[in-house]
Design an enzyme around this catalytic site. Structure first.
Site, short mmCIF file in Angstrom:
data_model
loop_
_atom_site.label_atom_id
_atom_site.label_comp_id
_atom_site.label_asym_id
_atom_site.label_seq_id
_atom_site.Cartn_x
_atom_site.Cartn_y
_atom_site.Cartn_z
N THR A 75 99.76 37.50 23.65
CA THR A 75 98.58 36.64 23.55
C THR A 75 97.41 37.23 24.32
O THR A 75 96.25 36.91 24.03
CB THR A 75 98.89 35.23 24.09
OG1 THR A 75 99.50 35.35 25.39
CG2 THR A 75 99.85 34.49 23.17
N ARG A 100 106.33 45.08 35.93
CA ARG A 100 105.95 43.67 35.78
C ARG A 100 106.47 43.18 34.44
O ARG A 100 106.73 43.97 33.53
CB ARG A 100 104.44 43.49 35.89
CG ARG A 100 103.62 44.30 34.91
CD ARG A 100 102.12 44.05 35.09
NE ARG A 100 101.33 44.84 34.15
CZ ARG A 100 100.88 46.06 34.40
NH1 ARG A 100 101.16 46.65 35.56
NH2 ARG A 100 100.17 46.72 33.51
N ASN A 129 96.79 40.52 24.40
CA ASN A 129 96.34 41.75 23.75
C ASN A 129 95.09 41.58 22.91
O ASN A 129 94.46 42.57 22.52
CB ASN A 129 97.46 42.34 22.89
CG ASN A 129 98.57 42.98 23.69
OD1 ASN A 129 99.71 43.10 23.22
ND2 ASN A 129 98.28 43.39 24.92
N ASP A 152 106.10 49.53 26.26
CA ASP A 152 104.82 49.87 26.87
C ASP A 152 104.63 51.39 26.92
O ASP A 152 105.59 52.14 27.02
CB ASP A 152 104.77 49.30 28.29
CG ASP A 152 103.38 49.30 28.88
OD1 ASP A 152 102.40 49.33 28.10
OD2 ASP A 152 103.26 49.28 30.11
N ARG A 173 98.89 55.40 26.50
CA ARG A 173 98.91 56.53 27.43
C ARG A 173 99.54 57.76 26.80
O ARG A 173 99.11 58.89 27.03
CB ARG A 173 99.67 56.14 28.71
CG ARG A 173 98.78 55.54 29.77
CD ARG A 173 99.60 55.01 30.93
NE ARG A 173 100.28 53.78 30.57
CZ ARG A 173 101.27 53.27 31.28
NH1 ARG A 173 101.72 53.90 32.34
NH2 ARG A 173 101.82 52.12 30.92
N ARG A 179 111.64 47.50 30.49
CA ARG A 179 110.22 47.81 30.31
C ARG A 179 110.02 49.32 30.48
O ARG A 179 110.44 49.91 31.46
CB ARG A 179 109.33 47.08 31.32
CG ARG A 179 107.86 47.44 31.08
CD ARG A 179 106.89 46.66 31.93
NE ARG A 179 105.53 46.98 31.49
CZ ARG A 179 104.54 46.12 31.42
NH1 ARG A 179 104.74 44.86 31.76
NH2 ARG A 179 103.34 46.49 31.00
#
Length: 241
Positions: free
Chosen positions: A65, A193, A67, A19, A23, A187
Site C-alpha cells: 500500500t 525490517r 508503493n 526486495d 538496486r 526478506r
C-alpha cells in the site's frame, strides 16, 4: 538443491518480502523496471522449488500500500508487469497444479488487472499442489483495519456478541483467513525490517534477513533457508522441560 524435508521439521508456509529489484538494476546501469522484470522471473523458480523442499504455502509481497508513493512511471510499469505476468503464467501455474490467491485491497487496481486476478484464482481453484498467495496492494495495518471494520459491522448487526470476540475471532476476517500462519518470513536485499507485511499472522514466525538482492535469489538459496528452519528451537513463548 537440498533434499526435501520429509520429517515435518521444515516450514509449511514461507512468506517472502522480495526486495532489491531496483538496486539490482541500478547496479547494472539499467532502469528500476528492468530489475522488476528480472525479479518476476525468480518467482517461477521459487514456486517450482516448493514441492521439492516440502513447502506447501508460499506468500510473496508483490506491491505494498506504500508503493503508490513511487514515481508514476514506476507504478505504471509495475501494474503493466503484473498484468503481463498473470496473463503469461496462468496456464503454467495451472499445469503445475499451483493454486493462486491474491490478498490486499483491490479498490485502487485497474479493472483489467482485477479481472486477470479473478480469472487466475478461478482457473486454479481446484489445484491441490503449492498454494501461492500474492500480496498486491497489501499492507498489514490496512488489512487489520479492513478486517476490524467487517467485524465491527457484524457486531453492529448482532451476528457476533462483543463478549465472544477474542484473538481467534479477528483472523477469520483477515485476507488470509483460509491460510495457515507463516512459519518462516524471508526478506532479501539486506534490509532488516518487516515493512508492514503480515503483521498479525507472523507473530511467531521465524525471520531470515539475507543480503541477496531478489533477482539473484535462487532455488538453492531457498532450499538452504528452508533447511535451516528445521534446526531452530521453536518454543512459542514456552520453556522446554
Amino acid at each position: 538443491m537440498a533434499e526435501p524435508l520429509r520429517d515435518g521439521t521444515g516450514p509449511r508456509h514461507v512468506a517472502i518480502i522480495m526486495d532489491g529489484n531496483g538496486r539490482w538494476a541500478t547496479n547494472r546501469g539499467r532502469p528500476r523496471l528492468f530489475g522488476h522484470h528480472a525479479g518476476a522471473k525468480r518467482v517461477r523458480e521459487v514456486v517450482e522449488a516448493c514441492p521439492d523442499v516440502g513447502v506447501k504455502y508460499l506468500t510473496i509481497f508483490a506491491f505494498s500500500t506504500e508503493n503508490w508513493k513511487r514515481t508514476q512511471v514506476e507504478v505504471a510499469g509495475l501494474m503493466s508487469l503484473f498484468r503481463r505476468y498473470i496473463a503469461k503464467e496462468t496456464r503454467a501455474l495451472r499445469d503445475r497444479n499451483v493454486r493462486v490467491r491474491f490478498i490486499g485491497d483491490r479498490v485502487r487496481l485497474d479493472a483489467k488487472l482485477i479481472q486477470l486476478m479473478d480469472d487466475l484464482e478461478r482457473i486454479t481453484e481446484d489445484c491441490t499442489g503449492t498454494n501461492l498467495t500474492i500480496a498486491l496492494n497489501y499492507g498489514g495495518r490496512d488489512e487489520v483495519t479492513r478486517a476490524t471494520r467487517r467485524l465491527a459491522q457484524d457486531v453492529h448487526e448482532g451476528k457476533i456478541d462483543p463478549k465472544d470476540v477474542d484473538e481467534e475471532t479477528l483472523p477469520k476476517y483477515l485476507d488470509t483467513h483460509v491460510l495457515p500462519d507463516p512459519d518462516l518470513v524471508v526478506r532479501t536485499s539486506g534490509e532488516a525490517r518487516i515493512s508492514n507485511f503480515l503483521l498479525w499472522q507472523s507473530a511467531y514466525a521465524e525471520y531470515e534477513f539475507i543480503d541477496t538482492l531478489w533477482p539473484d535469489f535462487t532455488a538453492e538459496e531457498f532450499a538452504r533457508l528452508v533447511g535451516g528452519y528445521g534446526r531452530r528451537d521453536r518454543r512459542f513463548g514456552g520453556v522446554k522441560a
